[in-house]
Structure formats: structure tokens, C-alpha cells
Scaffold this active site. Structure first.
Site, short mmCIF file in Angstrom:
data_model
loop_
_atom_site.label_atom_id
_atom_site.label_comp_id
_atom_site.label_asym_id
_atom_site.label_seq_id
_atom_site.Cartn_x
_atom_site.Cartn_y
_atom_site.Cartn_z
N ASP A 45 64.51 25.29 53.12
CA ASP A 45 65.27 25.76 54.28
C ASP A 45 66.14 24.64 54.83
O ASP A 45 66.93 24.86 55.75
CB ASP A 45 64.36 26.36 55.34
N SER A 46 66.03 23.45 54.22
CA SER A 46 66.98 22.37 54.50
C SER A 46 68.41 22.81 54.24
O SER A 46 69.35 22.17 54.74
CB SER A 46 66.65 21.15 53.63
N ASP A 84 61.02 27.98 50.01
CA ASP A 84 60.57 27.87 51.39
C ASP A 84 60.54 29.25 52.06
O ASP A 84 61.46 30.06 51.86
CB ASP A 84 61.53 26.99 52.19
N LYS A 112 56.40 28.16 50.00
CA LYS A 112 55.94 27.07 50.84
C LYS A 112 55.95 27.49 52.30
O LYS A 112 56.93 28.09 52.77
CB LYS A 112 56.78 25.81 50.67
N GLU A 114 54.78 26.18 56.45
CA GLU A 114 54.52 25.04 57.31
C GLU A 114 53.47 25.39 58.35
O GLU A 114 53.60 26.39 59.06
CB GLU A 114 55.80 24.61 58.04
N GLU A 181 54.80 15.33 55.15
CA GLU A 181 56.09 14.76 55.51
C GLU A 181 55.98 13.86 56.73
O GLU A 181 55.39 14.23 57.74
CB GLU A 181 57.10 15.87 55.79
#
Length: 265
Positions: A45-46, A84, A112, A114, A181
């Protein structure tokens, strides 16, 4: 050329063999990274920041990730492809199921997410239904406004212990990979030693099983600045494929990340 799977990465961890990951968003770069030997590609999602020009990752949608996942899938033959799950696309287990299905059908091998303890039920339900999960702890960019900015996490003993406990719980819930991270290197080392599953670091020191970087940072084309934990390999080598090979070699040799890329406390 054998395809990389979660079992491959687990074997690498058991053998003490470091592996590399990069973000990718289209077929051309994905093909270049794959052919040079990058083991894991992440449709991150960067893309909200490096492709769409946003200040953070929050505006990215599941449709955005699915589109870029289809593009990347067409460019790779070997690498494991992770997608993501964007902000608020997995707020409930039911919501996660629907959106993860879309990403898997777009070509991802794994999704992925978070977060820590609140995600345990979701991770279990996804894996029970055939959707592999990569967990993500430490600086989780979707929580940037909760953290008050992009800040190193786990610096005090209480939060370090929480992150370690969450890592163990996520593994027990079924996560097959973990990204950590922007945490202190000693904490990343402790997590890597405590878990059976492979741990991938970014801004987490050299002791993790693998490393991941954003491709735009590796190639020195990020707008703004390159984070301390990253490295401009294109400046070092002068050619994209050589930059990727240098990154792979330095991770394998344990020379990247160096002290200058690492948070020790």
C-alpha cells in the site's frame, strides 16, 4: 527455476540463509526483480505514496491493490507474491475474508495485514480457509496517525515485550511470515529467534531472516527523502539490475543493513 513458497522461506530460515524482498507495482519491474533473484515481491500500500502521491497509505483501496497485483503477477515466474490489505479492508474477519479473496484471485500467494492481538481471530479464519497471511508489527504505516508520525516502535521495555508477545500470538494463530518495521535491532533479533516462521525486517537490523525495501528507495527515486533504514543502490551501481543484484548480495553477506541503517534503541 523453482517457485518460491512459504515452505522455501521456512527452509531458508532453518538453514540460516538470508533472503530478499522488494515492493513492485507493475509487470516490467516485477519481471526484472524476479529474474535477478529477489525471493519475495510485495504489492505494498506504499503505492499510495510512491505512485499516487499521497502523504500516507490510507487512501489506497482494495481495488488499487488488486489492479497492481494482477500487473505484477504477469511479470513473475519465481518469486512469492504478497499483497497488502489496505486500511480498513480487514476491520472484521468477515470483511477481511471478502477483500483477501479478491486479492488472492488477482494473483497473490499471500496477504499482509498490520496489527497485533486484535487480528488473531482474523488470521486464524483466513488461514483455515486457505488464505496465507503475512503479519506486520512495529511501525505499521496504517496507524501513522495513532503513532503521531512515522516513529520507531518498541523502544521501551513494555512496548518491546508487547510486540514480542504479539509476534508469538500471530504465529500461533497461523501467520506464515512476519514483517517487523522500524524497531530496535535487539528486539528484532529476539523476535526472529523466538519464532519458527521467517521474519522479514525493514529498519530492524541485520538479524532478521530476510529484508524488504521499497523499490523507489532502492532506486533513489522516492519523492522527498530516502529513509535512514534504506539505501540507494542505483547510485552505487548505476544500473537497475545491478542495483538489485547488489542489494541481494549485501543481504546474503550480512552487510546490509549496516549500523547506519539500524536503530539500536
Amino acid at each position: 527455476m523453482s517457485k518460491i513458497t512459504s515452505s522455501t522461506l521456512l527452509k531458508y530460515k532453518q538453514e540460516g540463509r538470508k533472503f530478499t524482498a522488494l515492493t513492485a507495482y507493475d509487470a516490467s519491474f516485477a519481471s526484472a526483480f524476479d529474474s535477478e533473484g529477489v525471493d519475495v515481491l510485495l504489492v505494498g500500500d506504499s503505492l499510495g505514496m510512491v505512485l499516487q502521491g499521497h502523504d500516507d497509505t490510507l487512501p489506497v483501496t482494495t481495488a488499487d491493490i488488486a489492479y497492481h497485483t494482477r500487473c505484477v503477477r504477469r511479470g513473475i515466474e519465481r518469486a512469492l507474491l504478497i499483497a497488502d490489505m489496505p486500511f480498513m479492508s480487514y476491520a472484521t474477519p468477515e470483511q477481511a475474508m471478502v477483500n483477501a479473496t479478491e486479492l488472492m484471485q488477482a494473483g497473490a500467494n499471500m496477504v499482509k495485514v498490520e496489527g497485533g492481538h486484535w487480528l488473531l481471530e482474523t488470521v486464524t479464519k483466513l488461514t483455515e480457509r486457505g488464505i496465507p497471511v503475512c503479519a506486520h508489527l512495529g511501525l505499521t504505516p496504517q496507524s501513522v496517525h495513532v503513532f503521531g508520525g512515522f516513529k520507531v516502535q518498541g523502544r521501551d521495555a513494555e512496548n518491546a515485550q508487547r510486540i514480542l508477545d504479539e509476534a508469538k500470538a500471530l504465529e500461533a494463530a497461523g501467520a506464515q511470515l512476519l514483517v517487523v518495521e522500524c524497531i530496535p535491532a535487539p528486539l528484532a533479533a529476539a523476535i526472529t529467534q523466538a519464532l519458527t516462521i521467517p521474519v522479514i525486517g525493514i529498519g530492524a537490523g541485520a538479524s532478521t531472516d530476510g529484508q524488504i525495501l521499497v523499490m523507489h528507495d532502492v532506486l533513489g527515486i522516492s519523492s522527498g527523502y530516502i529513509p535512514r533504514f534504506s539505501k540507494n543502490y542505483l547510485k552505487q551501481t548505476g544500473e537497475i539490475r545491478s542495483a538489485v543484484r547488489a542489494y541481494i548480495d549485501e543481504v546474503a553477506q550480512g552487510t546490509f543493513p549496516g549500523e547506519e541503517h539500524t536503530f539500536n534503541k
